[in-house]
Design a protein around this motif. Structure first.
Motif, PDB file in Angstrom:
ATOM      1  N   PRO A 295       0.800  -1.234   0.000  1.00 54.78           N
ATOM      2  CA  PRO A 295       0.000   0.000   0.000  1.00 54.78           C
ATOM      3  C   PRO A 295       0.829   1.278   0.000  1.00 54.78           C
ATOM      4  O   PRO A 295       0.433   2.261  -0.624  1.00 54.78           O
ATOM      5  N   LEU A 296       1.999   1.267   0.654  1.00 52.43           N
ATOM      6  CA  LEU A 296       2.806   2.491   0.675  1.00 52.43           C
ATOM      7  C   LEU A 296       3.341   2.795  -0.725  1.00 52.43           C
ATOM      8  O   LEU A 296       3.340   3.947  -1.173  1.00 52.43           O
ATOM      9  N   ASP A 297       3.782   1.745  -1.414  1.00 46.34           N
ATOM     10  CA  ASP A 297       4.268   1.955  -2.771  1.00 46.34           C
ATOM     11  C   ASP A 297       3.127   2.432  -3.667  1.00 46.34           C
ATOM     12  O   ASP A 297       3.304   3.302  -4.518  1.00 46.34           O
ATOM     13  N   TRP A 298       1.948   1.863  -3.444  1.00 42.24           N
ATOM     14  CA  TRP A 298       0.788   2.281  -4.241  1.00 42.24           C
ATOM     15  C   TRP A 298       0.459   3.751  -4.016  1.00 42.24           C
ATOM     16  O   TRP A 298       0.106   4.477  -4.938  1.00 42.24           O
ATOM     17  N   LEU A 299       0.567   4.183  -2.759  1.00 40.42           N
ATOM     18  CA  LEU A 299       0.335   5.600  -2.469  1.00 40.42           C
ATOM     19  C   LEU A 299       1.309   6.445  -3.293  1.00 40.42           C
ATOM     20  O   LEU A 299       0.923   7.425  -3.941  1.00 40.42           O
ATOM     21  N   ASN A 300       2.574   6.042  -3.311  1.00 35.82           N
ATOM     22  CA  ASN A 300       3.582   6.796  -4.054  1.00 35.82           C
ATOM     23  C   ASN A 300       3.326   6.767  -5.562  1.00 35.82           C
ATOM     24  O   ASN A 300       3.517   7.760  -6.251  1.00 35.82           O
ATOM     25  N   VAL A 301       2.880   5.619  -6.062  1.00 38.47           N
ATOM     26  CA  VAL A 301       2.552   5.521  -7.494  1.00 38.47           C
ATOM     27  C   VAL A 301       1.449   6.528  -7.845  1.00 38.47           C
ATOM     28  O   VAL A 301       1.528   7.245  -8.844  1.00 38.47           O
ATOM     29  N   GLU A 350      -3.883  14.128  -0.577  1.00 36.39           N
ATOM     30  CA  GLU A 350      -3.454  14.702   0.712  1.00 36.39           C
ATOM     31  C   GLU A 350      -1.928  14.813   0.777  1.00 36.39           C
ATOM     32  O   GLU A 350      -1.392  15.799   1.287  1.00 36.39           O
ATOM     33  N   ALA A 351      -1.245  13.796   0.258  1.00 35.86           N
ATOM     34  CA  ALA A 351       0.226  13.836   0.267  1.00 35.86           C
ATOM     35  C   ALA A 351       0.721  15.010  -0.573  1.00 35.86           C
ATOM     36  O   ALA A 351       1.683  15.690  -0.204  1.00 35.86           O
ATOM     37  N   MET A 352       0.026  15.259  -1.684  1.00 31.14           N
ATOM     38  CA  MET A 352       0.456  16.358  -2.566  1.00 31.14           C
ATOM     39  C   MET A 352       0.244  17.725  -1.918  1.00 31.14           C
ATOM     40  O   MET A 352       0.928  18.687  -2.243  1.00 31.14           O
ATOM     41  N   GLU A 353      -0.754  17.786  -1.019  1.00 24.53           N
ATOM     42  CA  GLU A 353      -1.062  19.063  -0.348  1.00 24.53           C
ATOM     43  C   GLU A 353      -0.342  19.201   0.990  1.00 24.53           C
ATOM     44  O   GLU A 353      -0.418  20.254   1.618  1.00 24.53           O
ATOM     45  N   ASP A 354       0.269  18.129   1.459  1.00 27.14           N
ATOM     46  CA  ASP A 354       0.790  18.118   2.827  1.00 27.14           C
ATOM     47  C   ASP A 354       1.882  19.180   3.038  1.00 27.14           C
ATOM     48  O   ASP A 354       2.870  19.238   2.296  1.00 27.14           O
ATOM     49  N   ALA A 355       1.686  19.982   4.080  1.00 24.18           N
ATOM     50  CA  ALA A 355       2.594  21.115   4.316  1.00 24.18           C
ATOM     51  C   ALA A 355       4.001  20.646   4.681  1.00 24.18           C
ATOM     52  O   ALA A 355       4.993  21.271   4.286  1.00 24.18           O
ATOM     53  N   VAL A 356       4.084  19.537   5.423  1.00 24.10           N
ATOM     54  CA  VAL A 356       5.406  19.047   5.842  1.00 24.10           C
ATOM     55  C   VAL A 356       6.190  18.583   4.608  1.00 24.10           C
ATOM     56  O   VAL A 356       7.358  18.956   4.401  1.00 24.10           O
ATOM     57  N   ILE A 357       5.520  17.769   3.783  1.00 19.81           N
ATOM     58  CA  ILE A 357       6.209  17.249   2.588  1.00 19.81           C
ATOM     59  C   ILE A 357       6.582  18.402   1.664  1.00 19.81           C
ATOM     60  O   ILE A 357       7.689  18.460   1.121  1.00 19.81           O
ATOM     61  N   ARG A 358       5.661  19.345   1.529  1.00 17.52           N
ATOM     62  CA  ARG A 358       5.934  20.472   0.620  1.00 17.52           C
ATOM     63  C   ARG A 358       7.159  21.269   1.084  1.00 17.52           C
ATOM     64  O   ARG A 358       8.060  21.545   0.296  1.00 17.52           O
ATOM     65  N   GLU A 359       7.156  21.587   2.384  1.00 15.59           N
ATOM     66  CA  GLU A 359       8.281  22.407   2.859  1.00 15.59           C
ATOM     67  C   GLU A 359       9.600  21.637   2.742  1.00 15.59           C
ATOM     68  O   GLU A 359      10.633  22.198   2.346  1.00 15.59           O
ATOM     69  N   ALA A 360       9.543  20.348   3.081  1.00 16.65           N
ATOM     70  CA  ALA A 360      10.773  19.541   3.013  1.00 16.65           C
ATOM     71  C   ALA A 360      11.273  19.450   1.570  1.00 16.65           C
ATOM     72  O   ALA A 360      12.474  19.594   1.303  1.00 16.65           O
ATOM     73  N   THR A 361      10.333  19.219   0.645  1.00 17.01           N
ATOM     74  CA  THR A 361      10.730  19.083  -0.764  1.00 17.01           C
ATOM     75  C   THR A 361      11.309  20.396  -1.289  1.00 17.01           C
ATOM     76  O   THR A 361      12.327  20.404  -1.994  1.00 17.01           O
ATOM     77  N   ASN A 362      10.649  21.502  -0.942  1.00 17.43           N
ATOM     78  CA  ASN A 362      11.155  22.800  -1.401  1.00 17.43           C
ATOM     79  C   ASN A 362      12.538  23.093  -0.829  1.00 17.43           C
ATOM     80  O   ASN A 362      13.407  23.624  -1.527  1.00 17.43           O
ATOM     81  N   ARG A 395       6.675  10.734   6.782  1.00 18.80           N
ATOM     82  CA  ARG A 395       5.418  11.483   6.667  1.00 18.80           C
ATOM     83  C   ARG A 395       4.430  10.745   5.757  1.00 18.80           C
ATOM     84  O   ARG A 395       3.230  10.711   6.020  1.00 18.80           O
ATOM     85  N   LEU A 396       4.942  10.138   4.695  1.00 13.89           N
ATOM     86  CA  LEU A 396       4.068   9.370   3.805  1.00 13.89           C
ATOM     87  C   LEU A 396       3.466   8.174   4.544  1.00 13.89           C
ATOM     88  O   LEU A 396       2.290   7.849   4.385  1.00 13.89           O
ATOM     89  N   PHE A 397       4.273   7.549   5.373  1.00 16.56           N
ATOM     90  CA  PHE A 397       3.760   6.445   6.200  1.00 16.56           C
ATOM     91  C   PHE A 397       2.658   6.967   7.128  1.00 16.56           C
ATOM     92  O   PHE A 397       1.609   6.339   7.305  1.00 16.56           O
ATOM     93  N   GLN A 398       2.898   8.138   7.724  1.00 14.06           N
ATOM     94  CA  GLN A 398       1.880   8.718   8.616  1.00 14.06           C
ATOM     95  C   GLN A 398       0.569   8.982   7.861  1.00 14.06           C
ATOM     96  O   GLN A 398      -0.514   8.744   8.383  1.00 14.06           O
ATOM     97  N   ILE A 399       0.712   9.468   6.625  1.00 15.14           N
ATOM     98  CA  ILE A 399      -0.495   9.722   5.826  1.00 15.14           C
ATOM     99  C   ILE A 399      -1.209   8.400   5.564  1.00 15.14           C
ATOM    100  O   ILE A 399      -2.426   8.297   5.659  1.00 15.14           O
ATOM    101  N   LEU A 400      -0.422   7.357   5.279  1.00 13.18           N
ATOM    102  CA  LEU A 400      -1.013   6.044   4.995  1.00 13.18           C
ATOM    103  C   LEU A 400      -1.817   5.518   6.182  1.00 13.18           C
ATOM    104  O   LEU A 400      -2.881   4.939   6.012  1.00 13.18           O
ATOM    105  N   VAL A 401      -1.325   5.729   7.381  1.00 16.18           N
ATOM    106  CA  VAL A 401      -2.035   5.164   8.545  1.00 16.18           C
ATOM    107  C   VAL A 401      -2.909   6.203   9.252  1.00 16.18           C
ATOM    108  O   VAL A 401      -3.512   5.908  10.282  1.00 16.18           O
ATOM    109  N   GLY A 402      -2.993   7.376   8.679  1.00 15.99           N
ATOM    110  CA  GLY A 402      -3.879   8.391   9.259  1.00 15.99           C
ATOM    111  C   GLY A 402      -3.272   9.149  10.426  1.00 15.99           C
ATOM    112  O   GLY A 402      -3.962   9.929  11.084  1.00 15.99           O
ATOM    113  N   ALA A 403      -1.993   8.962  10.705  1.00 12.83           N
ATOM    114  CA  ALA A 403      -1.368   9.650  11.847  1.00 12.83           C
ATOM    115  C   ALA A 403      -1.267  11.157  11.606  1.00 12.83           C
ATOM    116  O   ALA A 403      -1.219  11.938  12.552  1.00 12.83           O
TER     117      ALA A 403
END
Ligand code: GLT
Ligand code: MN
Ligand code: MN
Length: 411
Positions: A295-301, A350-362, A395-403
Motif C-alpha cells: 500500500p505504501l508503494d501504491w500511495l507513491n505511485v 493529501e500527500a500532494m497538499e501536505d505542508a510538511v512534505i511540501r516544505e521539506a521538498t522545497n 510522513r508518507l507512512f503517517q499519511i497512509l495510517v492516518g497519523a
C-alpha cells in the motif's frame, strides 16, 4: 465456536464487511476511470497446479454486477465472450449486439478490447510464429478485435503478446520475430484507421503490455522499457498510435520499481492505460488486488500519476483469490478493491497538499548552497538537509495510517 451453517455464511460476510465501514457509494465510485475486465470477474481460480474453485460467469452477470458496484467501464478479450470458432461469423455479430444491449441497459461503457493471443493451441509458437498462415490468422484476429472495439465504442486496445520468445534456446531468430510482431501491430493500426474513417469515429489507443516471465518462456519484450524501445524502433508504421499498458505487478515481478517504470513511460508520453493490482517481487503473476501487499508503494505511485495529470483508465486486472466464492467476487473482491483504490487516490491528494512534505521538498530543491567548484563545500552544505529524505518517507507512512490527522496509539 460452533460450525457456521452454509445458509448463514453470506450474511456473516455481509455483516463483517459492513462492520469494516469506509465503503463508497456506487455514484462516488463511478467518478473514477475504473475499468473492470470480463476475465478478472470470470476467473475460476484455475492455474498450473490448481483446479477451478468457482463456476463460469457470463458477460451479462459481470456487467450487471459492475454496474451495481459502480464500476463504470468494462473490458474484454475477444474469446472471453466469443468462442474461438465463432470469431468473424454471424454468431459473433449476435454476441456483440447482445453485449451492446447489456452495456446500455446497465449504463456501463466498453473502454477496452484485447485479443487473446496466448491461450489457444494456435499460439503455441506465439502470434509472431514462423508459419505465415499463423501470422495471417493473428492479423485477422487483431483487426477483428479492433472492429469489435469500434462497434462497442471502446477507445483502447491492449496487446499482451503472451509467449513472444522461446522456450528452447536458439530455436528462433529474435530480430525476425520482432519484425513479425511489428507486422501484426501495423495490421491492427491500419484496420483501426480504415474503420475509424468508415465510421467517423476517432482511432483508438493501442497499448502494449509486458510481462517478464510468463508463460514459461524467454520473453522478447519482457518489460515496459523494452516495449518503449520497440515502439521507437522504426518497425512500427504508426508509432504515434501505440503506447503502453504497464501492469503494476508485471514491473514488480522482474524486480523493478513500478513507480520508476511508470515515470519512464510518462516521460515518453506513452502511458496510455494502466493495469492495477499487487503482488510480490521476483515471483509469479499472482495478480492480488490493489493495495493488499504494497500500500505504501501504491500511495507513491498514485502521487506520481496525479502529479502528472494521468487521466487514462485504471484497469482492475487482478485475480480474486481461489478462496473467494462466486458470490464473494462481487460482494467483497471488487467492492473492496475499488474502495482501496479510491482511498489511496484521495490519500495521494493529501500527500500532494501536505505542508510538511511540501516544505521539506522545497528545502531540498533550494539546497544548502556551497561552491560548485569545491566538492567538500557541497557535501558540508547539504549534510543536514538530506536527512529530509527519510523524514518525507516517514510522513508518507503517517499519511497512509492516518497519523497526520492525529490518529494515535496509547502505549
Ligand atoms: C492475461 C494477462 C494480463 C493481461 C491480459 C490482457 S491477459 O490475463 O495475465 O495481465 O492484462 O490480455
Ligand atoms: Mn494485465
Ligand atoms: Mn498480471
Amino acid at each position: 465456536m460452533a460450525p457456521i451453517p452454509v445458509s448463514q455464511q453470506q450474511s456473516l460476510v455481509e455483516r463483517l464487511l459492513g462492520a469494516c465501514g469506509g465503503a463508497y457509494t456506487p455514484a462516488q465510485r463511478r467518478k473514477y476511470f475504473l475499468t473492470g475486465p470480463q476475465w478478472a470477474a470470470a476467473y475460476e481460480g484455475n492455474a498450473l497446479f490448481h483446479a477451478p474453485t468457482r463456476t463460469p460467469v457470463g458477460f451479462e452477470t459481470v456487467i450487471e454486477q459492475y454496474a451495481r458496484i459502480g464500476i463504470g467501464h468494462w473490458t474484454t478479450h475477444d474469446t472471453d465472450v466469443i468462442p474461438t470458432d465463432a470469431i468473424g461469423t454471424a454468431r459473433q455479430d449476435e454476441i456483440v449486439a447482445a453485449i451492446g444491449k447489456t452495456l446500455q441497459a446497465n449504463g456501463v461503457a466498453c473502454s477496452m478490447v484485447t485479443t487473446e493471443t496466448f491461450h489457444h493451441p494456435v499460439w503455441a509458437a506465439s502470434p509472431a510464429a514462423e508459419a505465415p498462415e499463423v501470422r495471417a490468422y493473428a492479423a485477422t484476429r487483431l483487426a477483428n478485435t479492433v472492429r469489435i472495439g469500434h462497434e462497442l465504442g471502446a477507445s483502447y486496445v491492449v496487446y499482451w503478446p503472451g509467449s513472444l520468445g522461446y522456450q528452447i534456446q536458439g530455436a528462433i531468430e529474435e530480430t525476425q520475430t520482432l519484425q513479425w510482431f511489428a507486422d501484426g501491430m501495423n495490421a491492427a493500426c491500419e484496420a483501426d484507421i480504415a474503420t475509424a474513417k468508415a465510421t467517423g469515429r476517432p482511432t483508438m489507443k493501442h497499448c502494449l503490455e509486458a510481462k517478464p516471465f510468463e508463460p514459461q518462456a524467454e520473453i522478447l519484450l519482457p518489460t515496459s522499457d523494452a516495449m518503449l524501445a520497440f515502439i521507437f524502433s522504426g518497425l512500427l508504421k504508426h508509432p504515434d498510435m501505440v503506447g503502453l499498458n504497464p501492469e503494476y505487478l508485471h514491473e514488480l515481478m522482474w524486480g523493478a520499481a513500478p513507480r520508476a517504470a511508470l515515470a519512464r513511460a510518462l516521460m515518453c508520453k506513452k502511458l496510455f492505460h494502466f493495469d492495477i493490482n499487487d503482488g510480490y517481487r521476483l515471483k509469479h503473476d499472482v495478480d492480488i488486488a490493489v493495495g493488499l501487499v504494497n500500500p505504501l508503494d501504491w500511495l507513491n505511485v498514485l502521487v506520481l500519476l496525479r502529479s502528472h495529470g494521468y487521466n487514462g483508465p485504471f484497469n482492475l486486472d487482478y485475480k480474486p483469490p481461489r478462496t473467494t466464492s462466486n458470490w464473494g467476487v462481487f460482494a467483497v473482491s471488487f467492492t473492496t478493491a475499488v474502495d482501496r483504490f479510491i482511498t489511496l487516490w484521495e490519500m495521494a491528494g493529501e500527500a500532494m497538499e501536505d505542508a510538511v512534505i511540501r516544505e521539506a521538498t522545497n528545502a531540498l530543491k533550494a539546497g544548502g548552497g556551497g561552491d560548485p567548484r569545491d566538492v567538500s563545500s557541497l557535501v558540508a552544505a547539504n549534510k543536514e538537509l538530506l536527512t529530509l529524505h527519510e523524514l518525507i518517507a516517514h510522513r508518507l507512512f503517517q499519511i497512509l495510517v492516518g497519523a497526520h490527522r492525529g490518529r494515535t496509539y496509547s502505549v
